[in-house]
Scaffold this active site. Sequence first.
Site, short mmCIF file in Angstrom:
data_model
loop_
_atom_site.label_atom_id
_atom_site.label_comp_id
_atom_site.label_asym_id
_atom_site.label_seq_id
_atom_site.Cartn_x
_atom_site.Cartn_y
_atom_site.Cartn_z
N GLY A 46 0.84 -1.19 0.00
CA GLY A 46 0.00 0.00 0.00
C GLY A 46 0.88 1.25 0.00
CG ASP A 66 1.36 -7.96 9.37
OD1 ASP A 66 0.45 -8.81 9.31
OD2 ASP A 66 2.36 -7.96 8.64
CB THR A 102 -1.21 -11.98 4.85
OG1 THR A 102 0.00 -11.38 5.27
CG2 THR A 102 -2.25 -10.92 4.56
NE ARG A 116 -12.46 -9.05 19.98
CZ ARG A 116 -11.41 -9.44 19.23
NH1 ARG A 116 -11.14 -10.73 19.12
NH2 ARG A 116 -10.65 -8.57 18.60
CE1 TYR A 155 -3.27 -12.80 -3.65
CE2 TYR A 155 -3.97 -14.08 -5.55
CZ TYR A 155 -4.08 -12.95 -4.76
OH TYR A 155 -5.01 -11.98 -5.10
CD GLU A 173 -26.57 -20.35 13.54
OE1 GLU A 173 -26.80 -19.99 14.70
OE2 GLU A 173 -27.38 -20.98 12.83
NE ARG A 196 -1.53 -5.50 -8.87
CZ ARG A 196 -2.47 -5.23 -7.99
NH1 ARG A 196 -3.68 -5.66 -8.15
NH2 ARG A 196 -2.18 -4.51 -6.92
#
Length: 329
Positions: A46, A66, A102, A116, A155, A173, A196
């Site tokens: 990013g 992270d 990740t 939560r 990935y 649930e 890319r």
Amino acid sequence: MRQSRRTQRTKSALVAGGAGFLGSHLCETLLQAGCRVICVDNFLTGRMENIVSMMDRPRFRLIEQDICRPLDLAEPVDRIFNLACAASPPRYQADPVHTTRTCVIGTLNLLELAARNNARFLQASTSEVYGDPEQHPQREDYVGHVNCTGPRACYDEGKRTAETLCFDYLRTEMADIRVARIFNTYGPRMDPADGRIVSNLVMQALEKRPLTIFGDGLQTRSFCYVSDLVDGLVRLMDVDPNPRQPVNLGNPGEFTVLQLAGLVRDMTYSNSDFKFLPLPQDDPRRRQPDISRAKTLLDWAPKVPLKQGLMQTISYFTELEASRNKDRI
Ligand code: NAD
């Protein structure tokens, strides 16, 4: 009384990976819709320049973290979008173990946060879960053809496991989850250097370098413009009832890599040659989404044609180049 306060409270959305290409556009769309936005990012791929225009907005907050570390928020959150993960092959292969962490530990941490907070959770999955597909176009019920030991596996398999976790949280649930299988998306704010296909070709054409084509260039891809994709993500998050199945989001228009390269060359008025390089291992031959499910469930279909989207993308990279050249002087 408590309930009415809760319904009056501004909706709050957490975007993990919010400083990335897709995440920053999503943050902007959510802000425009009146949400509070918490952007969580470790800046692996990013960039601050993607979110700088939002930094002084009162409803925007950045948490530099992270997602492999558990998140504790001081405030409640209603929606969690998990886009955190490097998406370009050279970037996610640079530290493959971290990519798997990740996708697996990071997604688990965010699912726990959703549980939560009783928040809805959307996972940015990928067409890579289909691997090198034997079915064409790819429908969501196709279970895929993935090499679990290859260099792309961190990935592909990471994202497959993330989907497994999401559907386990749904079945038990523990959380209301949605899974978007995103196909190749392009547009402004792609990192010009992350390898890319669209950013590569546009940058090479603008810099008058040869356009690199892997293999014979007859392999196909579909290209979705970023505004269409973000619209699909928001619709999937908001739709009721829960689709309880993954949803493909992408543009079904199918182009060969050679066709794309020719279009980029024409639109940038470049006379660059094509340079053919060997096909990387496990590179898929064909990629095209079947988007019937998104059409039916979300009333969604992409609107921006490739030429129009490329025009916006080329303008973005042209301006970026100009500002970088100015800084160098
Ligand atoms: P991107 O690399 O621009 O954005 C990913 C963001 O996640 C970056 O800001 C990066 O710094 C952040 N990040 C990575 N690992 C992290 C971690 N462990 N903790 C916190 N932040 C982390 O990629 P993108 O194109 O914006 O893709 C966003 C999501 O969409 C990814 O999950 C990707 O797998 C998925 N996706 C994208 C495409 C596409 O064509 N763009 C296609 C399929 C799927």
